[in-house]
Write an enzyme that holds these catalytic residues in place. Structure first.
Site, PDB file in Angstrom:
ATOM      1  N   ALA A  29       5.756  66.327  15.627  1.00  0.00           N
ATOM      2  CA  ALA A  29       4.547  66.150  16.423  1.00  0.00           C
ATOM      3  C   ALA A  29       4.944  66.192  17.893  1.00  0.00           C
ATOM      4  O   ALA A  29       6.106  65.969  18.234  1.00  0.00           O
ATOM      5  CB  ALA A  29       3.909  64.811  16.086  1.00  0.00           C
TER       6      ALA A  29
ATOM      7  N   GLY B 138       7.074  65.654  11.855  1.00  0.00           N
ATOM      8  CA  GLY B 138       5.952  66.480  11.406  1.00  0.00           C
ATOM      9  C   GLY B 138       6.383  67.895  11.043  1.00  0.00           C
ATOM     10  O   GLY B 138       5.711  68.568  10.266  1.00  0.00           O
TER      11      GLY B 138
ATOM     12  N   GLU C  73       7.641  67.525   7.605  1.00  0.00           N
ATOM     13  CA  GLU C  73       6.450  67.253   6.782  1.00  0.00           C
ATOM     14  C   GLU C  73       5.661  68.545   6.542  1.00  0.00           C
ATOM     15  O   GLU C  73       5.120  68.754   5.457  1.00  0.00           O
ATOM     16  CB  GLU C  73       5.576  66.186   7.462  1.00  0.00           C
ATOM     17  CG  GLU C  73       6.237  64.810   7.411  1.00  0.00           C
ATOM     18  CD  GLU C  73       5.504  63.761   8.220  1.00  0.00           C
ATOM     19  OE1 GLU C  73       5.346  63.978   9.440  1.00  0.00           O
ATOM     20  OE2 GLU C  73       5.102  62.746   7.644  1.00  0.00           O
TER      21      GLU C  73
ATOM     22  N   GLU D 289      11.248  59.666  12.780  1.00  0.00           N
ATOM     23  CA  GLU D 289      10.177  58.889  13.418  1.00  0.00           C
ATOM     24  C   GLU D 289      10.593  57.463  13.730  1.00  0.00           C
ATOM     25  O   GLU D 289      10.227  56.895  14.752  1.00  0.00           O
ATOM     26  CB  GLU D 289       8.931  58.877  12.520  1.00  0.00           C
ATOM     27  CG  GLU D 289       8.126  60.172  12.518  1.00  0.00           C
ATOM     28  CD  GLU D 289       8.607  61.211  11.523  1.00  0.00           C
ATOM     29  OE1 GLU D 289       9.769  61.099  11.036  1.00  0.00           O
ATOM     30  OE2 GLU D 289       7.844  62.147  11.226  1.00  0.00           O
TER      31      GLU D 289
HETATM   32  C1  3H9 Z   1       6.275  63.041  14.345  1.00  0.00           C
HETATM   33  O1  3H9 Z   1       6.566  64.148  14.019  1.00  0.00           O
HETATM   34  C2  3H9 Z   1       5.181  62.252  13.731  1.00  0.00           C
HETATM   35  C3  3H9 Z   1       4.701  62.794  12.427  1.00  0.00           C
HETATM   36  O2  3H9 Z   1       5.358  62.175  11.360  1.00  0.00           O
HETATM   37  C4  3H9 Z   1       3.258  62.499  12.196  1.00  0.00           C
HETATM   38  C5  3H9 Z   1       2.279  63.128  13.050  1.00  0.00           C
HETATM   39  C6  3H9 Z   1       0.886  62.862  12.642  1.00  0.00           C
HETATM   40  N1  3H9 Z   1       7.506  66.445  21.361  1.00  0.00           N
HETATM   41  O3  3H9 Z   1      16.063  67.148  23.278  1.00  0.00           O
HETATM   42  P1  3H9 Z   1      16.044  68.415  24.036  1.00  0.00           P
HETATM   43  C7  3H9 Z   1      11.130  68.362  24.449  1.00  0.00           C
HETATM   44  S1  3H9 Z   1       7.098  62.264  15.600  1.00  0.00           S
HETATM   45  C8  3H9 Z   1       7.445  66.784  22.654  1.00  0.00           C
HETATM   46  O4  3H9 Z   1      16.585  68.414  25.411  1.00  0.00           O
HETATM   47  P2  3H9 Z   1      17.899  69.540  22.183  1.00  0.00           P
HETATM   48  C9  3H9 Z   1      12.088  67.486  25.229  1.00  0.00           C
HETATM   49  O5  3H9 Z   1      11.416  66.441  25.878  1.00  0.00           O
HETATM   50  C10 3H9 Z   1       8.259  63.464  16.180  1.00  0.00           C
HETATM   51  N2  3H9 Z   1       8.493  67.257  23.361  1.00  0.00           N
HETATM   52  O6  3H9 Z   1      16.699  69.609  23.216  1.00  0.00           O
HETATM   53  C11 3H9 Z   1      12.671  68.484  26.194  1.00  0.00           C
HETATM   54  O7  3H9 Z   1      11.735  68.687  27.227  1.00  0.00           O
HETATM   55  P3  3H9 Z   1      12.205  68.951  28.717  1.00  0.00           P
HETATM   56  C12 3H9 Z   1       9.435  63.587  15.307  1.00  0.00           C
HETATM   57  C13 3H9 Z   1       9.638  67.395  22.700  1.00  0.00           C
HETATM   58  O8  3H9 Z   1      18.130  70.923  21.764  1.00  0.00           O
HETATM   59  C14 3H9 Z   1      12.744  69.764  25.368  1.00  0.00           C
HETATM   60  O9  3H9 Z   1      11.812  69.594  24.302  1.00  0.00           O
HETATM   61  N3  3H9 Z   1      10.405  64.451  15.903  1.00  0.00           N
HETATM   62  C15 3H9 Z   1       9.784  67.057  21.368  1.00  0.00           C
HETATM   63  O10 3H9 Z   1      19.019  68.745  22.754  1.00  0.00           O
HETATM   64  C16 3H9 Z   1      14.108  70.027  24.776  1.00  0.00           C
HETATM   65  O11 3H9 Z   1      14.527  68.867  24.062  1.00  0.00           O
HETATM   66  C17 3H9 Z   1      11.363  63.994  16.715  1.00  0.00           C
HETATM   67  O12 3H9 Z   1      11.469  62.811  16.958  1.00  0.00           O
HETATM   68  C18 3H9 Z   1       8.643  66.569  20.671  1.00  0.00           C
HETATM   69  N4  3H9 Z   1       8.686  66.252  19.371  1.00  0.00           N
HETATM   70  O13 3H9 Z   1      17.365  68.695  20.941  1.00  0.00           O
HETATM   71  C19 3H9 Z   1      12.299  65.006  17.304  1.00  0.00           C
HETATM   72  N5  3H9 Z   1      11.065  67.289  20.981  1.00  0.00           N
HETATM   73  O14 3H9 Z   1      12.989  70.222  28.656  1.00  0.00           O
HETATM   74  C20 3H9 Z   1      12.478  64.797  18.769  1.00  0.00           C
HETATM   75  C21 3H9 Z   1      11.694  67.769  22.057  1.00  0.00           C
HETATM   76  O15 3H9 Z   1      10.947  69.006  29.483  1.00  0.00           O
HETATM   77  N6  3H9 Z   1      13.288  65.819  19.386  1.00  0.00           N
HETATM   78  N7  3H9 Z   1      10.843  67.836  23.103  1.00  0.00           N
HETATM   79  O16 3H9 Z   1      13.049  67.753  29.068  1.00  0.00           O
HETATM   80  C22 3H9 Z   1      14.632  65.826  19.280  1.00  0.00           C
HETATM   81  O17 3H9 Z   1      15.234  65.011  18.615  1.00  0.00           O
HETATM   82  C23 3H9 Z   1      15.377  66.868  20.054  1.00  0.00           C
HETATM   83  O18 3H9 Z   1      14.545  67.314  21.087  1.00  0.00           O
HETATM   84  C24 3H9 Z   1      15.809  68.081  19.207  1.00  0.00           C
HETATM   85  C25 3H9 Z   1      16.355  69.203  20.147  1.00  0.00           C
HETATM   86  C26 3H9 Z   1      16.894  67.629  18.252  1.00  0.00           C
HETATM   87  C27 3H9 Z   1      14.655  68.669  18.452  1.00  0.00           C
END
Ligand code: 3H9
Length: 705
Positions: free
Chosen positions: A65, A105, A108, A128
């Protein structure tokens, strides 16, 4: 010009291809779920399409998400058809083709598809819990049905990223396909399915669950109790998986959604989301362009094979670097190498490192006899004794022998970077890279800007930290740099509180209840009290107004150096690390306080907490005032990764905002009246209090020198 479509639909060889294209990580931002629904409708309506593939453009499948949308209130119009349900109900089978990350998500979404294939480098997970929530789109109901409640519980409560091959073994991924042509492999997979009659549309919502026993859930609650202290999300995860075992799918989803809605606006979730974005922000240096060309760092060397140097070499080896290490004498080098081996062996004994992996890592650490042997290295990290003549000798020699453009970094925690830079004819190539002990474990990597450090030297240091699994943050070159300087008043206040009558065990309990894994005095015993003693002596010589800490000094002078001597702030039984309160320490405290004529008080827990942390909040504001930190949120990240500050409280400054900037200021101003100069409120704090602006959003008041 029209906005590029977030989701595209095309057909190829009878297969509908749905491509999510929402850079950088294909988060499910507004428009993406709707786009997937529309594409599914097209595919289902098109008689030429027999099966579909869902794939991500760019570097990932779907990372979850859009976290930025959380906490912004409900969407204007919640979707009438959720893409998860539309996927699940699709009459034609859908294959999720995963590369990069399928998280939250995103996983999911993949679980609602009927098949999943992935390339070996892909990772899947439900992280999450790490942002204070639980999966809210069926993940807690589908995953246990797919891989069993035990494995699902482990994945959901840890939030860990599972590599594709393990995910295949668990049963999440149907097939791991070679890197290179995921789309082609997905089309081929989909064709294979489409050729079967009737179409095999496998919905894991239909699976029955059996092995979820009450012991499993109770056992998990007990197992996570320590790390989940003061938090609700990990328990909500367990409750939802438990529901998967007992309720029909739709009822389980309803419970999951209810728990999700309760959790998403909680203080815990807000703080953890803040920490997530603060960690991304800390990587950015506003005065250095993001596209700055980095210098090579493939070939690193470490000078000094002491505890820090050894830990730094291990950090490199752990992340696949071949690293050279040297010391002034052969004996010191041999001792260092033996210590590295012993550290790795401890990890093997604990079961956190496989023996063959240990050998691989150890083999990447190459002891060399002299500085001349590292002259061709791209980057040197100096971790020798903290004495100016030692540094002088090393930096002069490096200047003479290193190839042009080599990066000259110092791990010093207290010596002026400019002093070292000016010992060379290439001060632009010198900067600080300050590790925290134990260097191979602690994540914080403080990059210290010397006055003349070149932008690419700083940008390369920041990137290098990330390459070895650290969280890099930039600091100015003041006394104590950023992290230690902001924490110093916390340490000083502990000693003053003890002089005034608080006992080590009370202070430690307050901080552990607050969320620290271990109290600060128990930590001091663990690291050895002689380190602080030596630093205090040095500082007292350096600064005539330095406030002495007579009780701490007396403890050390009695030979109580901490765990290693069986006694420090606490006493220890032989072979046991449990700290026991010691009446002898109480006696020393009372006696010394009486000699010094310091009146004794009772302290409430809240007073202890505020005295310790507000002292550092005030200092952090002074650091921002001087431009020695870029942002308050950087200080928070440093406290999370350098000092074990509880993550679900966001960080020092974020936490202070939960009390309120005005209250923090008034309290500090009151203590300034009562206790004197050390509590003089910073101007920045006063200004923030007057305007009511949050501390955690504060920025440097002037450019970093
Ligand atoms: C969810 O899914 C809830 C669901 O169960 C239910 C819904 C109803 N959203 O980390 P990076 C941005 S909760 C928005 O530097 P990497 C990040 O801020 C979600 N933005 O890259 C950054 O922006 P900026 C569950 C996001 O390659 C840019 O992307 N998912 C999101 O080192 C690059 O990110 C998570 O918790 C997001 N979800 O790592 C995963 N994700 O360039 C969260 C990233 O402006 N994300 N951004 O600073 C991560 O763990 C890492 O970003 C990931 C990539 C491993 C994916």
């Amino acid at each position: 010009m029209a906005e590029p479509a977030l989701v595209r639909f095309e057909t190829e060889n009878g297969i509908g291809i749905i491509t999510v294209d929402n850079p950088p990580v294909n988060a499910l931002s507004p428009g993406v779920p709707q786009g997937i629904v529309e594409a599914l409708d097209k595919g289902n309506a098109d008689p030429s399409v027999t099966a579909m593939v869902l794939i991500g453009a760019g570097r990932s499948f779907i990372a979850g998400a859009d976290i930025r949308q959380f906490g912004r209130g409900p969407a204007a119009a919640p979707p009438t058809r959720r893409h998860y349900d539309v996927l699940d109900q699709s009459a034609k089978p859908v294959v999720a083709a995963i590369h990069g990350y399928a998280l939250g998500g995103g996983l999911e979404t993949a679980l609602a598809c009927h098949y999943r294939i992935a390339v070996p480098s892909a990772k899947v997970g439900l992280p999450e819990v790490l942002i204070g929530i639980l999966p809210g789109a069926g993940g807690t109901q589908r995953l246990p049905r797919l891989i069993g409640p035990k494995a699902a519980l482990e994945m959901i409560t840890s939030g860990r990223h599972v590599p594709a091959e393990e995910a295949q073994k668990l049963g999440i991924i149907d097939e791991v396909v070679p890197e290179g042509d995921l789309k082609g492999a997905a089309i081929a997979f989909a064709r294979k399915i489409a050729d079967q009659k009737p179409l095999p549309v496998i919905r894991n919502r239909d699976e029955k669950l059996s092995e979820g026993t009450p012991e499993l859930f109770e056992g998990t609650r007990k197992a996570i109790a320590r790390r989940a202290r003061n938090q609700r999300a990990p328990y909500a995860c367990i409750e939802a998986v438990e529901a998967a075992c007992r309720l029909p799918f739709d009822d389980g989803c309803a419970l999951e959604r209810k728990l999700f809605d309760e959790q998403v606006g909680s203080d815990e979730a807000k703080a953890l989301r803040y920490a997530f974005f603060a960690e991304r922000e800390v990587a950015k240096i506003p005065f250095i362009p993001a596209d700055t060309k980095l210098r090579p760092t493939d070939n690193p060397a470490v000078i000094g094979a002491g505890t820090m140097g050894g830990g730094i070499a291990m950090s490199f080896a752990d992340y696949g670097f071949d690293v050279k290490i040297t010391d002034a004498t052969k004996e010191a080098l041999d001792r260092g190498i033996s210590r590295i081996r012993a550290n790795y062996e401890t990890s093997v004994k604990r079961g956190s490192l496989a023996p063959d992996e240990m050998e691989r890592r150890f083999a990447r650490i190459h002891p060399v006899d002299s500085l001349d042997d590292i002259k061709d290295c791209d980057v040197v990290i100096e971790a020798a004794f903290e004495q100016i003549p030692v540094k002088e000798e090393i930096f002069k020699k490096l200047d003479a022998i290193m190839k042009p453009g080599a990066l000259l970094y110092s791990n010093t925690s207290g010596i002026d970077i400019d002093l070292m830079a000016n010992m060379t004819k290439r001060p632009q190539d010198v900067a600080g890279t300050h590790f925290f002990a134990p260097a191979n474990v602690m994540k914080l990597f403080e990059v210290v800007k010397g006055t003349k450090s070149a932008p690419d030297v700083l940008a390369t240091a920041m990137a290098l930290g990330r390459k070895i699994g650290k969280v890099s943050g930039l600091a100015g070159n003041g006394d104590g740099f950023l992290a230690n300087r902001s924490r110093a008043p916390f340490g000083m206040e502990i000693n003053i509180l003890i002089e005034e009558g608080a006992l080590p065990e009370q202070i430690d309990k307050v901080m552990v209840d607050f969320g620290y894994p271990i109290g600060p005095l128990a930590v001091s015993d663990l690291s050895g009290l002689d380190i602080g003693y030596d630093t205090r002596k040095r500082r007292a010589e350096q600064y005539p107004n330095y406030r002495k800490q007579p009780i701490a000094d007396r403890i050390v002078e009695m030979g109580r150096l901490g765990q290693k001597t069986g006694a420090g702030w606490y006493r220890y039984e032989p072979g046991d690390r449990t700290p026991h309160p010691d009446p002898e320490v109480t006696r020393i405290i009372r006696e010394t306080a009486a000699e010094l004529g310091i009146p004794q008080h009772e302290f409430s827990d809240d007073e202890i907490l505020r005295r310790l942390l507000f002292a550092s909040v005030n200092e952090a504001c002074k650091i921002l005032e001087e431009g020695a930190a870029l942002r308050a949120s950087d200080i928070d990240v440093m406290w999370l990764h350098g000092f074990g500050f509880p993550r679900y409280r966001g960080g020092l400054m974020y936490w202070a905002d939960t009390i309120g900037v005005r209250e923090v200021y008034n309290q500090i101003a009151g203590w300034h009246q009562r206790y004197g100069e050390r509590w003089r409120p910073s101007d920045l704090l006063r200004r923030l209090a007057e305007s009511g602006s949050p501390l955690h959003e504060a920025k440097a008041a002037r450019p970093m020198p």
